[in-house]
Design a protein around this motif. Structure first.
Motif, mmCIF file in Angstrom:
data_model
loop_
_atom_site.group_PDB
_atom_site.id
_atom_site.type_symbol
_atom_site.label_atom_id
_atom_site.label_comp_id
_atom_site.label_asym_id
_atom_site.label_seq_id
_atom_site.Cartn_x
_atom_site.Cartn_y
_atom_site.Cartn_z
ATOM 1 N N PRO A 1 -55.566 -8.138 63.454
ATOM 2 C CA PRO A 1 -54.290 -8.990 62.735
ATOM 3 C C PRO A 1 -53.928 -9.993 63.601
ATOM 4 O O PRO A 1 -53.260 -9.848 64.779
ATOM 5 N N PRO A 2 -53.489 -11.287 62.791
ATOM 6 C CA PRO A 2 -52.935 -12.183 63.583
ATOM 7 C C PRO A 2 -51.395 -12.002 63.770
ATOM 8 O O PRO A 2 -50.874 -11.188 62.720
ATOM 9 N N LEU A 3 -50.809 -12.376 64.599
ATOM 10 C CA LEU A 3 -49.195 -12.314 64.688
ATOM 11 C C LEU A 3 -48.772 -13.853 64.379
ATOM 12 O O LEU A 3 -47.752 -13.905 63.907
ATOM 13 N N ALA A 4 -49.395 -14.721 64.802
ATOM 14 C CA ALA A 4 -49.220 -16.355 64.378
ATOM 15 C C ALA A 4 -49.185 -16.353 62.769
ATOM 16 O O ALA A 4 -49.740 -16.231 62.313
ATOM 17 N N PRO B 1 -55.273 1.074 56.795
ATOM 18 C CA PRO B 1 -55.139 -0.032 56.197
ATOM 19 C C PRO B 1 -53.832 -0.983 56.214
ATOM 20 O O PRO B 1 -52.851 -0.435 55.801
ATOM 21 N N VAL B 2 -54.022 -2.149 56.242
ATOM 22 C CA VAL B 2 -52.714 -2.842 56.299
ATOM 23 C C VAL B 2 -53.364 -4.440 55.946
ATOM 24 O O VAL B 2 -54.415 -4.970 56.068
ATOM 25 N N GLU B 3 -52.327 -5.078 55.138
ATOM 26 C CA GLU B 3 -52.982 -6.462 54.780
ATOM 27 C C GLU B 3 -51.995 -7.541 55.388
ATOM 28 O O GLU B 3 -50.869 -7.393 55.810
ATOM 29 N N ALA C 1 -57.504 -7.994 54.925
ATOM 30 C CA ALA C 1 -57.268 -6.264 54.917
ATOM 31 C C ALA C 1 -57.620 -6.290 56.261
ATOM 32 O O ALA C 1 -58.857 -6.706 56.854
ATOM 33 N N TYR C 2 -57.115 -5.280 57.081
ATOM 34 C CA TYR C 2 -57.534 -4.855 58.131
ATOM 35 C C TYR C 2 -57.520 -3.224 58.311
ATOM 36 O O TYR C 2 -56.512 -2.514 57.277
ATOM 37 N N ASN C 3 -58.147 -2.457 59.161
ATOM 38 C CA ASN C 3 -58.071 -1.012 58.960
ATOM 39 C C ASN C 3 -58.380 -0.586 60.486
ATOM 40 O O ASN C 3 -59.487 0.057 60.869
ATOM 41 N N LEU C 4 -57.331 -0.700 61.149
ATOM 42 C CA LEU C 4 -57.431 -0.395 62.847
ATOM 43 C C LEU C 4 -56.504 0.507 63.120
ATOM 44 O O LEU C 4 -55.413 0.826 62.424
ATOM 45 N N ILE C 5 -56.373 0.759 64.520
ATOM 46 C CA ILE C 5 -55.042 1.578 65.116
ATOM 47 C C ILE C 5 -54.497 0.629 66.066
ATOM 48 O O ILE C 5 -55.212 0.331 67.287
#
Length: 156
Positions: free
Chosen positions: A46-49, A72-74, A79-83
């Motif tokens: 996931p980007p922070l920018a 999952p998080v958008e 969509a991302y599904n990581l830890i």
């Protein structure tokens, strides 16, 4: 001579305790979120920018750094599904504050400064938490800021 030594000692002590958020970010966060905040390995993380997750209250970001996040998080429409592993056991309050101040004020983000006192308060609030946050859990307690709609002042 004693005055010079005391002044030098005070200067070195101040330098040793000052935290460089950019340097700390590079050490602890850059491998996954990339040095430019765009998400490492071609955006697989996931980007922070320019992320909506960095807007609004700093409490959401503080909690994610302290306890991690899974599932999952958008972010920015993708969509991302990581830890994300928790960093709260490893990083002290002043380092978390420095990192988040850097992130919230870099790459187009316009968030306020994060202080060690804010991190300390957030840490105490969720000290009993043993698992990483999920997106629904954290958004329930720390919602994203509402986006202003292009549709306003409509009448029918």
């Amino acid at each position: 001579m004693i005055r010079l030594w005391l002044g030098l000692t005070a200067t070195l002590a101040l330098t040793a305790t000052a935290q460089d958020g950019g340097q700390l970010y590079g050490t602890y966060c850059g491998a996954c979120h990339a040095p430019n905040g765009e998400g490492a390995t071609g955006g697989q993380f996931p980007p922070l920018a320019g992320s909506e997750w960095m807007e609004g209250s700093a409490d959401r970001a503080i909690q994610i750094v302290l306890h991690g996040m899974q599932g999952p998080v958008e972010v920015k429409g993708k969509a991302y599904n990581l830890i994300m592993p928790p960093q709260g056991m490893m990083l002290p309050d002043d380092q978390i504050a420095a990192i988040l101040t850097h992130v919230r004020s870099s790459w187009g983000n316009k968030g306020d400064k994060v202080t060690p006192e804010m991190v300390k308060k957030a840490r105490a609030k969720t000290a009993s938490r043993k698992s990483p946050w999920t997106a629904p859990e954290i958004l329930k307690d720390y919602p994203l800021p509402k986006r202003e709609s292009a549709l306003r002042n409509l009448t029918s």
